[in-house]
Write an enzyme that holds these catalytic residues in place. Structure first.
Site, PDB file in Angstrom:
ATOM      1  CG  ASN A   9      -1.634   1.294   1.409  1.00  0.00           C
ATOM      2  OD1 ASN A   9      -2.126   1.771   0.853  1.00  0.00           O
ATOM      3  ND2 ASN A   9      -2.504   1.505   2.473  1.00  0.00           N
ATOM      4  CD1 TRP A  10       3.986   0.892  -2.419  1.00  0.00           C
ATOM      5  CD2 TRP A  10       4.195   2.508  -4.416  1.00  0.00           C
ATOM      6  NE1 TRP A  10       4.812   0.491  -3.170  1.00  0.00           N
ATOM      7  CE2 TRP A  10       4.696   0.690  -4.344  1.00  0.00           C
ATOM      8  CE3 TRP A  10       3.879   3.379  -5.554  1.00  0.00           C
ATOM      9  CZ2 TRP A  10       5.460   1.298  -5.896  1.00  0.00           C
ATOM     10  CZ3 TRP A  10       4.772   3.245  -6.878  1.00  0.00           C
ATOM     11  CH2 TRP A  10       5.932   1.870  -6.650  1.00  0.00           C
ATOM     12  CE  LYS A  11      -0.245   3.056   5.108  1.00  0.00           C
ATOM     13  NZ  LYS A  11       0.454   3.231   5.760  1.00  0.00           N
ATOM     14  CG  HIS A  87      -5.922   1.925   5.009  1.00  0.00           C
ATOM     15  ND1 HIS A  87      -5.296   2.602   6.094  1.00  0.00           N
ATOM     16  CD2 HIS A  87      -4.687   0.878   5.609  1.00  0.00           C
ATOM     17  CE1 HIS A  87      -3.773   2.754   6.589  1.00  0.00           C
ATOM     18  NE2 HIS A  87      -3.535   1.121   5.790  1.00  0.00           N
ATOM     19  CD  GLU A  89      -2.937   5.486   7.093  1.00  0.00           C
ATOM     20  OE1 GLU A  89      -2.562   5.696   6.077  1.00  0.00           O
ATOM     21  OE2 GLU A  89      -1.759   4.974   7.327  1.00  0.00           O
ATOM     22  CD  GLU A 157      -3.359  -2.756   7.514  1.00  0.00           C
ATOM     23  OE1 GLU A 157      -2.648  -2.913   7.339  1.00  0.00           O
ATOM     24  OE2 GLU A 157      -4.274  -1.586   7.126  1.00  0.00           O
ATOM     25  N   GLY A 163       2.825   2.275  10.701  1.00  0.00           N
ATOM     26  CA  GLY A 163       3.548   3.440  10.299  1.00  0.00           C
ATOM     27  C   GLY A 163       4.564   3.555  12.330  1.00  0.00           C
ATOM     28  CB  SER A 201       5.644  -1.918  11.629  1.00  0.00           C
ATOM     29  OG  SER A 201       5.102  -0.189  12.290  1.00  0.00           O
ATOM     30  N   GLY A 222       2.814  -1.287   4.047  1.00  0.00           N
ATOM     31  CA  GLY A 222       2.838   0.701   3.681  1.00  0.00           C
ATOM     32  C   GLY A 222       4.140   0.546   3.850  1.00  0.00           C
ATOM     33  N   GLY A 223       5.443   0.769   4.667  1.00  0.00           N
ATOM     34  CA  GLY A 223       6.182   1.285   3.942  1.00  0.00           C
ATOM     35  C   GLY A 223       7.570   0.875   3.585  1.00  0.00           C
TER      36      GLY A 223
END
Ligand code: PGA
Length: 241
Positions: A9-11, A87, A89, A157, A163, A201, A222-223
């Protein structure tokens, strides 16, 4: 067996130059794992052939007066075969409720894509011992009738692990995934086949111990999905699990 899925997930990260990372991910993706990237929608059309793609969110309506929004059909038309829904966010930034998420999941199916439904508890909810209540309520409220292992993946999640560098312990993940598997089996004829992903993470250094757990069938990353050198070792750890 549920399919193994390494989803990135590149957000809100990535300009067109990110195509080079996507090419490296496509070239290095291991056999036996669905390796997919959910880039910003602006990049869907710029991603290399052969890379499985997902959207990050969609509007539940097919089209209409919704400035700035994207329909599921638009994402599918741009190359997405999958789409995230719910998600944390989106729930926080855009106030999306379980009912909103359920409508999005239906739209994702109607557009011919599979949904990756994200659920997770906050730290406050975990500390109050409400984790499973919260997750079951999200699962019940955000997953419409008609879910199957072919059209739905569930990503657990924990909000406090996204993150933050704080990954849930294998014991915590194991307990939740076990409970989610039971809930899915109770509700769906093929609930035993629904892929269950962990997210929060995930990195090359902790992936293998998470993938060793019984009901962890992959990860939503993500990251560590932004660069091939970080993401591919996670996909390979999944292939080897
Ligand atoms: P993270 O994000 O891997 O950067 O914690 C996970 C996610 O939000 O899907």
């Amino acid at each position: 067996m549920p399919q193994k899925i390494a989803a990135g997930n590149w957000k809100m990260n990535g300009l067109r130059a990110a195509r080079a990372e996507a090419e490296a991910i496509a070239a290095g993706a291991p056999e036996g794992v669905v390796t997919l990237i959910c880039p910003p929608a602006t990049l869907l059309g710029a991603m290399p052939e052969g890379l499985t793609l997902g959207g990050q969110a969609c509007h539940p309506a097919e089209s209409g007066a919704h400035t700035g929004d994207l329909s599921a059909a638009m994402l599918a038309d741009a190359g997405a075969a999958w789409c995230l829904a719910g998600h944390s966010e989106r729930r926080t930034d855009h106030g999306e409720t379980d009912a909103d998420v359920a409508a999005q999941v239906s739209a994702i199916w109607t557009a011919g894509m599979a949904a990756i439904l994200c659920i997770g508890e906050t730290l406050e909810e975990r500390e109050a011992d409400r984790t499973l209540d919260v997750l079951f309520a999200q699962l019940d409220g955000a997953l419409p009738e008609g879910a199957t292992a072919a059209n739905t993946v569930v990503a657990y999640e924990p909000v406090w692990a996204i993150g933050t560098g704080k990954v849930a312990t294998p014991d915590q993940v194991d307990a939740v995934h076990d409970a989610l598997r039971g809930r899915l089996e109770d509700r769906l004829a093929d609930g035993g086949q629904v892929s269950l992903l962990y997210g929060g993470s995930v990195k090359a250094g902790n992936a293998a111990e998470l993938f060793a757990l019984d009901h962890v069938n992959g990860a939503l990353v993500g990251g560590a999905s932004l660069r091939a050198e970080d993401f591919l070792p996670i996909a390979r750890a999944l292939a080897a699990s």
